[in-house]
Design a protein around this motif. Structure first.
Motif, PDB file in Angstrom:
ATOM      1  N   ARG A  25      -7.919  -2.612   6.651  1.00 33.24           N
ATOM      2  CA  ARG A  25      -7.447  -3.174   5.391  1.00 33.24           C
ATOM      3  C   ARG A  25      -8.150  -2.521   4.193  1.00 33.24           C
ATOM      4  N   CYS A  46      -1.948  -4.449   8.130  1.00 31.59           N
ATOM      5  CA  CYS A  46      -1.681  -5.693   7.401  1.00 31.59           C
ATOM      6  C   CYS A  46      -2.239  -6.879   8.176  1.00 31.59           C
ATOM      7  N   CYS A 215      -0.560 -11.185   0.502  1.00 33.42           N
ATOM      8  CA  CYS A 215      -0.967 -10.361   1.642  1.00 33.42           C
ATOM      9  C   CYS A 215      -0.973  -8.878   1.263  1.00 33.42           C
ATOM     10  N   LEU A 216      -1.535  -8.077   2.146  1.00 29.00           N
ATOM     11  CA  LEU A 216      -1.666  -6.645   1.899  1.00 29.00           C
ATOM     12  C   LEU A 216      -0.303  -5.976   1.785  1.00 29.00           C
ATOM     13  N   SER A 217       0.662  -6.405   2.589  1.00 27.09           N
ATOM     14  CA  SER A 217       1.991  -5.800   2.533  1.00 27.09           C
ATOM     15  C   SER A 217       2.609  -5.956   1.151  1.00 27.09           C
TER      16      SER A 217
END
Length: 259
Positions: A25, A46, A215-217
């Protein structure tokens, strides 16, 4: 041990240290070029991004050192000096636009639309602007694909033939579009439409600023949108301000008849 061997050993040890300590991440967040590497290799950055790179590589049977080298290459890939496009041949400029910008649009738009659908499914209830971004992005893809096809199938070959005719008197350039000012006006209007859609996406995304805590996405999606806008606007600049004016000037100077 030679100095070269010492350097290689030091580099290898440093790569092992980073692979063991940095999470996937963290790497994705701080090195955007790593995202393509992870996607290509099937590394989950992710949902599974909290594990170290070494652990992520082990999970998919990859050598962590080799992956680290791939990440370093992606981050520091040397770029060749660009020609001065106002002076380079039109054929070279057309080829550059197709290979760099057309290929980028065809690759990135489907990827971003798929990512948009995933982020929308997960966060759409809380962030309704995602639905508008997804719809606008889909419209942009449709319009861009039609635009690229017109350029590659008819306009660019005609421009190249105009230039080649300067050194090949037997070559008779023929355009099914009519003289260049007419098709250029249509394609420039396409650019205006694409620019308006990009501005809508920027507005919907609050200048590509993801909400806190997502979130990372979601964050990667917004980064991708910003990169897409940058590339498309550079693409349109090369055509509007360099390729089209130079091609029309060449056509007017040579006064070729249109069938």
């Amino acid at each position: 041990m030679t100095s070269t061997e010492t350097h290689l050993t030091t580099t290898h040890n440093a790569a092992e240290f980073l692979a063991a300590t940095l999470t996937v991440r963290d790497i994705a967040l701080h090195q955007p070029t790593a995202i393509r590497v992870f996607e290509h290799l099937g590394i989950d950055y992710c949902c599974g991004g909290n594990q170290s790179l070494a652990a992520a590589c082990a999970a998919v049977n990859l050598d962590a050192h080799a992956v680290q080298l791939a990440l370093e290459f992606a981050a520091g890939r040397p770029t060749l000096p660009q020609p001065e496009w106002s002076r380079a041949s039109l054929e070279l400029l057309c080829a550059h636009i197709v290979v760099k910008h057309h290929a980028y649009a065809r690759r990135e738009l489907p990827r971003l639309i798929e990512l948009a659908a995933n982020v929308l499914a997960r966060h759409g209830d809380a962030h309704p602007e995602l639905a508008a971004i997804h719809a606008t992005l889909s419209q942009l893809e449709t319009e861009i694909n039609e635009h690229l096809a017109k350029e590659e199938s008819v306009l660019f070959p005609y421009i190249v033939s105009l230039e080649r005719a300067l050194t090949s008197p037997d070559l008779d350039p023929v355009s099914c579009y009519g003289f260049l000012p007419d098709p250029v006006a249509v394609l420039s209007h396409d650019h205006d439409d694409a620019g308006a859609l990009l501005s809508q996406i920027r507005q919907f995304s609050h200048n590509f600023t993801p909400p806190l805590g997502v979130c990372l996405s979601y964050r990667i999606f917004y980064t991708g949108l910003q990169e897409l806008e940058h590339d498309l606007r550079q693409h349109m600049h090369l055509e509007n301000n360099i390729l089209f004016p130079r091609a029309m000037k060449l056509e007017a100077a040579t006064a070729y008849a249109v069938a």
